[in-house]
Design an enzyme around this catalytic site. Sequence first.
Site, PDB file in Angstrom:
ATOM      1  N   GLU A  33      11.906  99.859 -37.627  1.00 26.65           N
ATOM      2  CA  GLU A  33      13.025 100.793 -37.464  1.00 26.65           C
ATOM      3  C   GLU A  33      13.617 100.695 -36.058  1.00 26.65           C
ATOM      4  OE1 GLU A  33      10.670 103.844 -40.403  1.00 26.65           O
ATOM      5  OE2 GLU A  33      11.298 104.573 -38.452  1.00 26.65           O
ATOM      6  N   SER A  62      -1.712 116.087 -48.927  1.00 30.50           N
ATOM      7  CA  SER A  62      -0.833 117.249 -49.040  1.00 30.50           C
ATOM      8  C   SER A  62       0.542 116.862 -49.574  1.00 30.50           C
ATOM      9  CB  SER A  62      -0.730 117.893 -47.654  1.00 30.50           C
ATOM     10  OG  SER A  62       0.173 118.950 -47.686  1.00 30.50           O
ATOM     11  N   ARG A 102       4.947 105.023 -44.368  1.00 32.29           N
ATOM     12  CA  ARG A 102       5.304 104.209 -43.214  1.00 32.29           C
ATOM     13  C   ARG A 102       5.797 102.863 -43.753  1.00 32.29           C
ATOM     14  NH1 ARG A 102       5.716 107.998 -40.765  1.00 32.29           N
ATOM     15  NH2 ARG A 102       4.629 108.782 -38.928  1.00 32.29           N
ATOM     16  N   HIS A 133      14.625 107.384 -41.754  1.00 27.92           N
ATOM     17  CA  HIS A 133      13.382 108.054 -41.363  1.00 27.92           C
ATOM     18  C   HIS A 133      13.609 109.505 -40.941  1.00 27.92           C
ATOM     19  CE1 HIS A 133       9.113 107.558 -39.484  1.00 27.92           C
ATOM     20  NE2 HIS A 133       9.266 108.699 -40.109  1.00 27.92           N
TER      21      HIS A 133
END
Lengths: 333, 313
Positions: A279, A172, A250, A297
């Site tokens: 992160e 998507s 990711r 992020h």
Amino acid sequence: MATPNHPGNHDHQSKELPQVLVLEPPPIMKLHGDRFLNDFQLLKAWESPLPLDQFLSIHAQSVKALLTPGRYPLTRNILQLLPSLQLVVTTSAGLNHIDLPEFQRRGIAIASAGDVYSEDVADMAVGLLIDVLRKISAADRYVRKGLWDTKAEFPLGSKLCSKRVGIVGLGSIGQEVAKRLQAFGCRIIYTSRNKKPSVSYPYYSNVLELAADSDVLIICCGLTEQTRHMINKYVMLALGKEGVVINIGRGAIIDEKELVQCLVQRELAGAGLDVFENEPHVPRELLTMDNVVLSPHRAVRTPESLTAMCEHVKGNLEAFFSNKPLLSPVMNI
Amino acid sequence: MESIDVLMLCPMISYLEQELQRRYNVLKLWTAPEKSQFIKDHSATIRAIVGDGGHGADAEMIEALPRLEILSSNSVGVDKIDLKKCREKGIRVTYTPDVLNDEVADLAIGLILAVLRRLCASDRYVRSGKWKKGDFKLTTKFTGKTVGIIGLGRIGMAIAKRAEAFNCPICYFSRTEKPDTKYKYYPSVLELASNCQILVVACSLTAESRHIVNREVMNALGPKGVLINIGRGPHVDEPELVSALVEGRLGGAGLDVYEHEPEVPEELFSLENVVLLPHVGTATVETRKAMADLVVGNLEAHFSNKPLLTPLV
């Protein structure tokens, strides 16, 4: 002592509301509260002073549904404490926090974020790409430092039109990215687990060949065992010295150490990154580079996406408890 | 081959300087200690001028050069050239349209995303180590927002095409309504600003369009509205822009141009909802080369009596 009942719920029929276990509040709950889930009885594990396994053993044995954020790993250990679990609703676009084979083995359904976030994430990917190619953040820094004068020209950027954009993962999000970049005159090519018969973009069966034919790689796939460090040194060298990598998937899909090396040694022209391997830690070499754009992020973090996600979560839970098809079931694990 | 004197008004990319020097005797105005003296000294021989968006020829300079035949501008904006004087004296003027439409339109969308999604501010956030202490705040979605374009020329249309890929409804103001577009027309900039969330300035600078974005327009755009200027600085009343942003009457701005470049109002430096670029609308290697080729190509055509490639006058 904290009770498992919804703190604000004075409804005498609260026992009849379907129970939903929440181990840790997802971002939508932190920002919007939990009124959107007033039709459910929320078991809020994080509010209990009990250690998690005790809490679950005492209060969650008959729980059928779990709402979970992306950052909370759903391991076998937790599943063992939830014998009645039939559904997990996750607010994250990624599924790498869920032990998918184990869930499949136990017959637990998973409701994903669907395409609620796809537009915002695609917008971020395009924004990062334009920023890297046209040096927007670098130029903004330049002006704010008072460095602009008409004698020394700010370094020229690079054109978007007719750049070959290799999309890694044409789900998507990948398709929304492709649609946008086509309007800029980019040429779209892609790799994905499976070829998509409904699109006309040229398909590549592996990412190395895709990189060799691309000027830009945009990482739009999920993190799995197969995609971990898929963007390795060879892929980046194949992309080439003028190449740009954009990651809104990711962090661990890219071998981050190698990425830094390629940028330092100018084997890559630039990168736009919304995600990182560890992160919120960002490799310090990147913090002083002008040819990278760094984002903490947040591709999905718009009020529009988060509000839509509240509705989406509610919709999935309602569907489950009324025995209707889920809005966004995860099918092919 | 007769050496033709060409007056170059300012430094440009070395590719262009080299191509000009291969063909002509290039006189570099910016190296002269005294500019008007330099022009006087060479006034008998200068037959062409090469300028850019920020450097053109006013009436005084044109009068001082009796042998001037052509002005080839390395830009699409020609507001620094006295076109009327050129027409009077039969001096040809060429510019560089079309080769830069994509570039400028790309930058407009880049500015929209940078402002709405706070790309520059969050990049600073990461670089300063703040991410370790907490998440960056929410930013507002671009897809689906209404984009209003002032000036639906080549650049305006290129911006509209891109914004459509983000499902943005498009509306516009132009001197005359365009019969063959599906976008909604508003007969004034004020009405346009009242009906869109992102207002993009994409028209040319003329006496009529100076300060076309004024205090009223900015108030109409409002505290959630964003202004993007990739036209010319004087399109926007800059002191009013600063106070609108500082006071929160305008939601944000992405600026590539300013009234007195390279001066940028310092009050803007501390604002997170503003992105400031140093007039880089056409600043890519590829486009600057294409523009340079047009500059040289037009001069070559003129001096070999062939039709000009991209004449304006």
